[in-house]
Design a protein around this motif. Structure first.
Motif, mmCIF file in Angstrom:
data_model
loop_
_atom_site.group_PDB
_atom_site.id
_atom_site.type_symbol
_atom_site.label_atom_id
_atom_site.label_comp_id
_atom_site.label_asym_id
_atom_site.label_seq_id
_atom_site.Cartn_x
_atom_site.Cartn_y
_atom_site.Cartn_z
ATOM 1 N N HIS A 1 42.747 36.378 48.657
ATOM 2 C CA HIS A 1 44.169 36.649 48.887
ATOM 3 C C HIS A 1 44.818 37.220 47.620
ATOM 4 C CE1 HIS A 1 44.451 35.062 52.904
ATOM 5 N NE2 HIS A 1 43.955 33.890 52.555
ATOM 6 N N ILE A 2 44.439 36.690 46.469
ATOM 7 C CA ILE A 2 45.001 37.199 45.208
ATOM 8 C C ILE A 2 44.531 38.621 44.951
ATOM 9 C CG2 ILE A 2 44.953 36.902 42.703
ATOM 10 C CD1 ILE A 2 45.043 33.895 43.171
ATOM 11 N N LEU A 3 43.258 38.906 45.232
ATOM 12 C CA LEU A 3 42.772 40.279 45.067
ATOM 13 C C LEU A 3 43.567 41.238 45.939
ATOM 14 C CD1 LEU A 3 38.864 39.912 44.943
ATOM 15 C CD2 LEU A 3 40.531 39.738 43.088
ATOM 16 N N ALA A 4 43.786 40.866 47.186
ATOM 17 C CA ALA A 4 44.537 41.740 48.086
ATOM 18 C C ALA A 4 45.971 41.923 47.584
ATOM 19 C CB ALA A 4 44.541 41.164 49.494
ATOM 20 N N TRP A 5 46.592 40.865 47.072
ATOM 21 C CA TRP A 5 47.960 40.966 46.558
ATOM 22 C C TRP A 5 48.033 41.944 45.380
ATOM 23 C CZ3 TRP A 5 51.948 39.390 49.268
ATOM 24 C CH2 TRP A 5 53.213 39.290 48.671
ATOM 25 N N ASN A 6 46.907 42.134 44.696
ATOM 26 C CA ASN A 6 46.810 43.107 43.606
ATOM 27 C C ASN A 6 46.281 44.467 44.086
ATOM 28 O OD1 ASN A 6 47.226 41.873 40.647
ATOM 29 N ND2 ASN A 6 46.397 40.260 41.975
ATOM 30 N N LYS A 7 46.091 44.610 45.390
ATOM 31 C CA LYS A 7 45.559 45.846 45.999
ATOM 32 C C LYS A 7 44.169 46.192 45.451
ATOM 33 C CE LYS A 7 50.084 47.878 47.179
ATOM 34 N NZ LYS A 7 51.076 47.113 46.408
ATOM 35 N N LEU A 8 43.382 45.170 45.174
ATOM 36 C CA LEU A 8 41.984 45.358 44.800
ATOM 37 C C LEU A 8 41.143 45.355 46.077
ATOM 38 C CD1 LEU A 8 41.867 43.002 41.690
ATOM 39 C CD2 LEU A 8 41.868 45.498 41.680
ATOM 40 N N ASN A 9 40.159 46.227 46.147
ATOM 41 C CA ASN A 9 39.447 46.422 47.415
ATOM 42 C C ASN A 9 37.953 46.166 47.361
ATOM 43 O OD1 ASN A 9 38.594 48.653 45.995
ATOM 44 N ND2 ASN A 9 39.237 50.168 47.523
ATOM 45 N N ARG A 10 37.434 45.656 46.237
ATOM 46 C CA ARG A 10 36.018 45.308 46.153
ATOM 47 C C ARG A 10 35.881 43.909 45.557
ATOM 48 N NH1 ARG A 10 36.075 49.883 47.959
ATOM 49 N NH2 ARG A 10 34.373 51.403 48.013
ATOM 50 N N PHE A 11 35.027 43.096 46.192
ATOM 51 C CA PHE A 11 34.688 41.778 45.661
ATOM 52 C C PHE A 11 33.183 41.741 45.480
ATOM 53 C CE2 PHE A 11 33.677 37.153 46.636
ATOM 54 C CZ PHE A 11 33.989 36.708 45.360
ATOM 55 N N HIS A 12 32.754 41.835 44.235
ATOM 56 C CA HIS A 12 31.339 41.822 43.864
ATOM 57 C C HIS A 12 30.945 40.359 43.664
ATOM 58 C CE1 HIS A 12 28.171 43.469 40.745
ATOM 59 N NE2 HIS A 12 27.704 42.426 41.430
ATOM 60 N N TRP A 13 30.169 39.820 44.609
ATOM 61 C CA TRP A 13 29.880 38.388 44.686
ATOM 62 C C TRP A 13 28.503 38.125 44.101
ATOM 63 C CZ3 TRP A 13 30.545 35.434 49.999
ATOM 64 C CH2 TRP A 13 30.760 34.084 49.756
ATOM 65 N N HIS A 14 28.459 37.598 42.883
ATOM 66 C CA HIS A 14 27.223 37.364 42.137
ATOM 67 C C HIS A 14 26.637 36.023 42.578
ATOM 68 C CE1 HIS A 14 24.701 38.163 38.527
ATOM 69 N NE2 HIS A 14 24.685 36.840 38.395
ATOM 70 N N LEU A 15 25.711 36.068 43.525
ATOM 71 C CA LEU A 15 25.282 34.880 44.253
ATOM 72 C C LEU A 15 24.057 34.180 43.676
ATOM 73 C CD1 LEU A 15 25.821 36.362 47.818
ATOM 74 C CD2 LEU A 15 27.003 34.357 46.920
ATOM 75 N N SER A 16 23.393 34.791 42.726
ATOM 76 C CA SER A 16 22.208 34.141 42.157
ATOM 77 C C SER A 16 22.080 34.494 40.689
ATOM 78 C CB SER A 16 20.936 34.569 42.906
ATOM 79 O OG SER A 16 20.577 35.909 42.564
ATOM 80 N N ASP A 17 21.461 33.582 39.956
ATOM 81 C CA ASP A 17 21.166 33.819 38.545
ATOM 82 C C ASP A 17 20.197 32.732 38.107
ATOM 83 O OD1 ASP A 17 21.489 34.676 35.698
ATOM 84 O OD2 ASP A 17 23.185 35.777 36.538
ATOM 85 N N ASP A 18 19.896 32.707 36.815
ATOM 86 C CA ASP A 18 18.965 31.695 36.318
ATOM 87 C C ASP A 18 19.442 30.289 36.627
ATOM 88 O OD1 ASP A 18 17.025 33.391 34.960
ATOM 89 O OD2 ASP A 18 18.639 33.854 33.561
#
Length: 648
Positions: free
Chosen positions: A300-317
């Motif tokens: 919701h905050i991203l949309a309120w800032n008119k940001l249109n990509r959410f890069h979801w980093h789902l795995s790491d060490d």
């Protein structure tokens, strides 16, 4: 020994001087009335003790990345009210900020039990400044050089007059796409500003806003017409209508909360469109876990800032965070950290099992919300490096004949999927089958960053494959892996996203990929010159885990430098690029790496208002940007957890 015994750990950073090497001291105090012996002191935090460090007063018995276990001398007993001091003279990198130090500590006893230890933030010698937490909220001044409050600033604002402030907005959608835009807007304002009644009926004082689809606008563009009778909002797409409603919601909030500074226009027009097509942020949920409610609110905050990509980093060490039916061990093992578990406590997690993962049902709901908010969710499974949690969960993926150790820059041993094993590709194909069904995005991100230069040197299978390739370079072996994985994604109609290292060792097919340029703009420009599409996100500016200033009292990391909001706002992501290079420029994104985010007040301080500064870079024409205007408006933007600036 039971948990009724109390212990406290204080830690101090001693920067190197002309006469003394650096030192990191840890003082454990026994506050109880009983002695304790035969124990280990276990600590973790972003800072990493070097395995070769000189340790005075104890022994570094175990070290995995940022998890360290110290033992005292044989037969040592810590008496009541007494203290034990350990001094480490050697870290993987010097501490720069208070959050670099230990954030969790506990005692491990010989019988396997653990005892919690109270811990205070690390202090630096000679620096007594109050430690900072919480977002710095810029006060809205009495006078700003614009009549309305909108972030990011629109393309054209031609408004005049001031109408009596409406109590809310009463959207009147014309058609199904307009109805969806209204529903998404209503959901967002309810989530972000639940008692403000921004959306309400005319019966409750709502101002009529007619929404309609009209041809002739670019994909995310919109136009707002203000008149005596109400407001007309037109766009060619649902996302354009949503962005227009967000602009109206911001104008209404500004005029309501600061009537001495802003107005709700009586007449005129706002015409708006974004400067860049890719405006996003990345969130690492491996180092710290964020529940579905947190992710939804963040969207919701991203949309309120008119940001249109959410890069979801789902795995790491440090963890694997997504349910995979074919490999349940990925979440039963890989999603949890704790004392005695295959993955120990890290980055502020204590001895108890800590972590979590997203079920497929939860992901589908998040994807549904993101689609309503005009946000494309780009999933990332980092490979072939950053796979310690995968290999702890599925050890059969390793070459059984591999000998020796190599270490990642973060201190994880043998953390890379082996590109020479068919089992590796069976694993990748299986998880892609499940993940691509979950994530409809055109883009799937495969990571491809920070593979150690000596990776796989002890693997006979890897050596044999490198001989076939006529090389002895890990980069060439990674490129071989990426070509095969990318080919699979291309066959499935997807574009491959990767970090800039994917160009090493021969690279991957430029026509079906994009790269995140995370080192410098110059490196991104070079890659663009080679024909790669680039999303610019340089660590020294757009990494939001970096501190806001070089001061010890600021939280965050410092290995890439620091970036105050004004620096980020004024940064030109394509400075010096030629016209052909700019043809490969997709846009910008911030990256939120979560090592220092155990404390959510630290998250708020590091992310806000810098994420809004990035949003204005992505949306507003460079010549229309103004730091003074932005600073005057940014205080009205929402923050995730609600922590405001304070000291500890």
């Amino acid at each position: 020994m039971t948990k009724q015994h109390a212990f406290r750990l204080t830690t101090t950073w001693h920067p190197a001087t002309d006469h003394e090497p650096l030192a990191y001291s840890l003082i454990l105090t026994n506050l109880s009335n009983e002695p304790i012996g035969d124990f280990r002191l276990c600590v973790n935090g972003p800072g990493r003790i070097d395995p070769a460090a000189t340790v005075e007063g104890g022994v570094l018995a175990v070290r995995l990345s940022n998890h360290s276990e110290f033992t005292p001398a044989d037969d040592f007993v810590l008496q009541p009210k007494a203290s034990w001091t350990i001094t480490a003279r050697g870290l993987s990198y010097p501490l720069r900020h208070w959050t670099d130090g230990a954030t969790t500590a506990y005692i491990a006893l010989a019988d396997g039990k653990t005892v919690p230890v109270a811990i205070t933030p690390t202090r630096a010698v000679g620096d007594n400044a109050p430690l900072k937490r919480g977002a710095e909220i810029y006060p809205v001044p009495a006078h700003v050089d614009v009549p309305v409050s909108v972030v990011p600033w629109p393309h054209t604002v031609s408004v005049s007059g001031s109408r009596s402030l409406p109590l809310g907005l009463a959207p009147q959608p014309q058609g199904s796409e307009a109805e969806r835009a209204v529903q998404a807007f209503a959901t967002s304002v309810q989530a972000l500003f639940p008692v403000e009644g921004i959306v309400r009926t005319e019966a409750e004082g709502g101002l009529p806003v007619v929404l309609r689809i009209s041809e002739g606008f670019k994909a995310e563009a919109y136009a707002i017409q203000f008149s005596d009778g109400g407001v007309d909002l037109t766009a060619s797409t649902r996302s354009g209508l949503l962005y227009g409603l967000i602009t109206l919601g911001q104008i209404l909030r500004g005029a309501r909360l600061h009537p001495e500074t802003f107005v709700f226009p009586l007449e005129g027009e706002i015409r708006d469109e974004p400067a860049m097509r890719w405006r996003g942020t990345h969130l690492d949920v491996s180092r710290q876990f964020y529940g579905s409610a947190e992710i939804s609110q963040f969207l919701h905050i991203l949309a309120w800032n008119k940001l249109n990509r959410f890069h979801w980093h789902l795995s790491d060490d440090e963890a694997w965070r997504v349910e995979i039916d074919a490999y349940p061990e990925l979440v039963s093992i890989g999603a949890w950290r704790g004392h005695g578990l295959p993955i120990p406590p890290l980055l502020g997690s204590g001895p108890q099992a800590t972590g979590g993962y997203y079920t497929k049902a939860a992901i589908r709901e998040i994807i549904r919300l993101a689609d309503e908010l005009a946000i494309d969710v780009v999933p990332e499974i980092d490979m072939p490096g950053h796979c310690y949690s995968v290999l702890q969960s599925l050890p059969w993926l390793r070459d059984p004949e591999e000998r020796g150790e190599y270490f990642s820059i973060q201190g994880f041993p043998n953390n890379c999927l082996n590109p020479a094993r068919e089992e590796t590709y069976q694993f990748v194909e299986t998880i892609l089958d499940e993940l691509l069904e979950l994530f409809p995005s055109q883009t799937f991100h495969v990571g491809a960053d920070e593979v150690p230069s000596d990776a796989w040197t002890g693997s006979p299978q890897a050596k044999a494959r490198l001989a076939q390739l006529g090389s002895d370079s890990a980069a060439v072996l990674q490129a071989d892996f990426l070509k095969r994985v990318q080919a699979s994604l291309t066959r499935r109609g997807r574009t491959t996203g990767a970090w800039e290292e994917a160009a090493h060792g021969g690279g991957i097919d430029k026509t079906h990929c994009y790269l995140n340029g995370w080192h410098t703009v110059e490196i991104s420009a070079k890659l663009a010159n080679e024909g790669y599409d680039i999303v610019v996100c340089p660590g020294p500016v757009y990494y939001l885990d970096m501190a806001n200033s070089p001061d010890w009292s600021e939280p965050g990391a410092g290995w890439a430098g620091w970036s105050e909001p004004e620096k980020l706002y004024n940064f030109d992501p394509v400075e010096g690029w030629s016209a052909p290079q700019r043809e490969h420029f997709l846009g910008v994104q911030t990256c939120i790496w979560s090592e220092p985010m155990t404390d959510r007040a630290v998250f708020d301080r590091l992310v806000f208002p810098r994420i809004s500064a990035l949003a204005e870079t992505g949306w507003t024409r460079p010549e229309a940007k103004s730091w003074n205007r932005f600073k005057g408006l940014a205080g009205l933007m929402p923050i995730l957890y609600g922590y405001r600036s304070e000291s500890v």
